[in-house]
Design an enzyme around this catalytic site. Structure first.
Site, PDB file in Angstrom:
ATOM      1  CD  GLU A  83      48.895  37.231  40.471  1.00  0.00           C
ATOM      2  OE1 GLU A  83      48.799  35.994  40.548  1.00  0.00           O
ATOM      3  OE2 GLU A  83      47.945  38.002  40.676  1.00  0.00           O
ATOM      4  CE  LYS A 261      45.495  33.003  40.950  1.00  0.00           C
ATOM      5  NZ  LYS A 261      46.300  34.219  40.756  1.00  0.00           N
TER       6      LYS A 261
HETATM    7  C1  MEV Z   1      44.439  37.583  41.023  1.00  0.00           C
HETATM    8  O1  MEV Z   1      45.595  36.795  41.074  1.00  0.00           O
HETATM    9  C2  MEV Z   1      43.603  37.404  42.262  1.00  0.00           C
HETATM   10  C3  MEV Z   1      42.242  38.107  42.253  1.00  0.00           C
HETATM   11  O2  MEV Z   1      41.525  37.721  41.081  1.00  0.00           O
HETATM   12  C4  MEV Z   1      41.517  37.668  43.500  1.00  0.00           C
HETATM   13  C5  MEV Z   1      40.057  38.085  43.548  1.00  0.00           C
HETATM   14  O3  MEV Z   1      39.432  38.293  42.479  1.00  0.00           O
HETATM   15  O4  MEV Z   1      39.545  38.167  44.672  1.00  0.00           O
HETATM   16  C6  MEV Z   1      42.393  39.579  42.172  1.00  0.00           C
END
Ligand code: MEV
Length: 424
Positions: A83, A261
Site C-alpha cells: 500500500e 486497520k
Molecule cells: C487505510 O489503509 C488506513 C486508514 O483508513 C486508517 C484510518 O482510517 O484510520 C487511513
C-alpha cells in the site's frame, strides 16, 4: 557516519543510495544487503522447505521507515507492504515525535497461553479445583517437553482454569501459561498442551478434545507512548481533531475497525518484513480489542496539560526471533539484523511504536486535509508510468499533475507531449 535514523530527504534518494545508507546503518554484509533488496528472489530450495506444494516465491515492496527513536535508540524500520503512503506516513509521524524524545515502550514477559478443552464434566467447579491442586505436576510435565526453553529462562509458569458455558453445557478450559522467551511460541505451547492433556483427563474423568495455543495473547503485550508537540503537528485544532477521531473510534465499531486497520498497516508491514506470522498478530490484535465485549481502539489519544497530543498503544505481540521464517528467509534475517533487536520483546515494542505512529499519521490526515492528498503523488506517478510517459519524464509529469490536481491518463499524455516538444 553518525548512527541516526533521522535522515532528511531519504525519500528523494535513488534506491541504490538508500540501500547504501541502510547497509551502513545495519552493518550489513554485501550478501545481507542483497537479501534486503530481494531482487534475486528466494533461492529455489527455500520455498520448498517452508511450505508444501511450493512453486515459487511472491515479492512485495520493502520500504524503510526512517526517524524512529525508541527508548533513546535509533531504528531504521523495514516494512514490507503493497500500500502506498504507509512507509512515508510512519516516517513522518516518527519525525514529529522526536521533538519530545520519540517513543517510550514496555512489555509484559513473553507469556503465551495454551488451551486444553475438557468436556463431559458434571461438576466443573470441583474439577477446576482438582486441576489447580495438581498445578505443580502439570507444570513439571509441561516443562519436561522443552528443556532448552527452560534452560533459556522460559517454560511453563502457571495454570489457570476457566469454566466456559457452551451451548451443550459447561466446559472446563485449562490455560497453560508458558514463557516462550524469543520464540513466537506456537510449537512449544502446542507440544506442552498435548503433553499435559492425558494427566488432565486422568485426574478429572473428563474427555479432552482441543489442545492448542490461543492467539488472544493477552499475557504478552507490547506498549508504546509518544507525545506530538502541538506546534509540530499543526496547532490546537489538529490536537483536537485527532482526539475527536479517536473518540469516534471508541464509540463506534464501524469506525473502530478502520482505526485499528490503520494501526495494523504499520504493524503487519514490520511483521512481514521480519518473517513473522501476520495472521497470529491480526487475530491477537482484534480479539484483544474486543475483550470487553465491545470492539475498541488499540490506541488512546489525550491532550497533555501543555496542550500537546499524547498517544498510547497496548497490543498483544506474539512475535519471534527464533524458528520459522525468521531463521530461514534471507530477507527476514537481514531485516532483523538491520533493526538491531536483541529480543522478541524488543521487536514487539518496535511494532507497537510503528502501529502508534501509523495511527497518529492517519488520524492527523483524516482530521485535516483528508487521506487522499497523501496518496496523490504516488497515484500520479503510477498514472504517469502507465500512460506511457518515458522514465526520464515521469517525475516532472507527476509534479505538474499534482500541482494542477488533475491526475488522469489523458492529462499525463498531454503533459508528456508538451514536455517532449519543449525539450526538442
Ligand atoms: C487505510 O489503509 C488506513 C486508514 O483508513 C486508517 C484510518 O482510517 O484510520 C487511513
Amino acid at each position: 557516519m553518525e548512527r541516526t535514523s533521522r535522515i532528511e530527504g531519504f525519500y528523494k534518494l535513488s534506491m541504490s543510495e538508500r540501500l547504501k545508507i541502510v547497509k551502513e546503518f545495519g552493518d550489513l554484509t554485501s550478501e545481507e544487503a542483497m537479501a534486503i533488496t530481494g531482487f534475486g528472489g528466494l533461492d529455489p530450495s527455500i520455498p520448498d522447505k517452508m511450505i508444501e506444494n511450493a512453486v515459487g516465491s511472491f515479492a512485495l515492496p520493502l520500504g524503510i521507515a526512517v526517524n524512529f527513536l525508541i527508548n533513546g535508540k535509533d531504528y531504521l524500520v523495514p516494512m514490507a507492504i503493497e500500500e502506498p503512503s504507509v512507509v512515508a506516513a510512519a516516517s513522518n509521524a516518527a519525525k514529529m515525535a522526536r521533538d519530545r524524545g520519540g517513543f517510550w515502550t514496555s512489555s509484559t514477559d513473553p507469556v503465551m497461553i495454551g488451551q486444553v478443552q475438557l468436556t463431559g464434566v458434571k461438576d466443573p467447579s470441583k474439577v477446576k479445583h482438582i486441576i489447580l491442586e495438581k498445578k505443580k505436576d502439570l507444570l513439571e510435565l509441561a516443562n519436561k517437553q522443552d528443556p532448552m526453553l527452560v534452560k533459556l529462562g522460559g517454560g511453563a509458569r502457571d495454570v489457570d482454569v476457566r469454566i466456559v458455558h457452551s451451548q451443550k453445557g459447561p466446559m472446563v478450559i485449562v490455560h497453560l501459561l508458558v514463557d516462550v522467551r524469543d520464540a513466537m511460541g506456537a510449537n512449544a505451547v502446542n507440544t506442552m498442551a498435548e503433553a499435559i492433556a492425558p494427566l488432565i483427563e486422568k485426574i478429572s474423568g473428563g474427555k479432552v478434545y482441543l489442545r492448542i495455543l490461543s492467539n488472544l495473547a493477552s499475557h504478552r503485550l507490547a506498549r508504546a507512548r509518544a507525545v506530538w508537540p502541538k506546534e509540530s503537528i499543526g496547532g490546537d485544532e489538529v490536537v483536537d481533531g485527532v482526539i475527536e477521531a479517536y473518540l469516534f473510534a471508541d464509540a463506534d465499531p464501524y469506525r473502530c475497525a478502520t482505526h485499528n486497520k490503520g494501526i495494523m498497516n504499520g504493524i503487519d508491514a514490520v511483521i512481514v518484513a521480519t518473517g513473522n506470522d501476520t495472521r497470529a498478530i491480526e487475530s491477537g490484535a482484534h480479539s484483544f480489542a474486543a475483550r470487553s465485549g465491545q470492539y475498541k481502539p488499540l490506541t488512546i489519544f489525550e491532550k497533555t496539560t501543555e496542550g500537546d497530543l499524547v498517544g498510547t498503544i497496548e497490543v498483544p505481540m506474539a512475535v519471534g526471533l527464533v524458528g520459522g521464517a525468521t531463521k530461514v528467509h534471507p530477507t527476514a534475517k537481514a531485516c532483523i539484523k538491520l533493526l538491531g533487536v536483541k529480543t522478541a520483546s524488543e521487536l514487539g515494542e518496535v511494532c507497537a511504536a510503528v502501529g502508534l505512529a501509523q495511527n497518529f499519521a492517519a488520524l492527523r490526515a483524516l482530521a485535516t486535509v483528508g487521506i487522499q492528498q497523501g496518496h496523490m503523488r504516488l497515484h500520479a506517478k503510477n498514472i504517469a508510468a502507465s500512460s506511457g510517459t518515458p522514465p526520464e519524464l515521469i517525475e516532472e509529469v507527476t509534479r505538474i499533475m499534482v500541482a494542477e490536481k488533475k491526475i488522469r491518463m489523458d492529462r499525463a499524455q498531454e503533459i508528456t507531449e508538451e514536455l517532449r516538444k519543449r525539450n526538442k
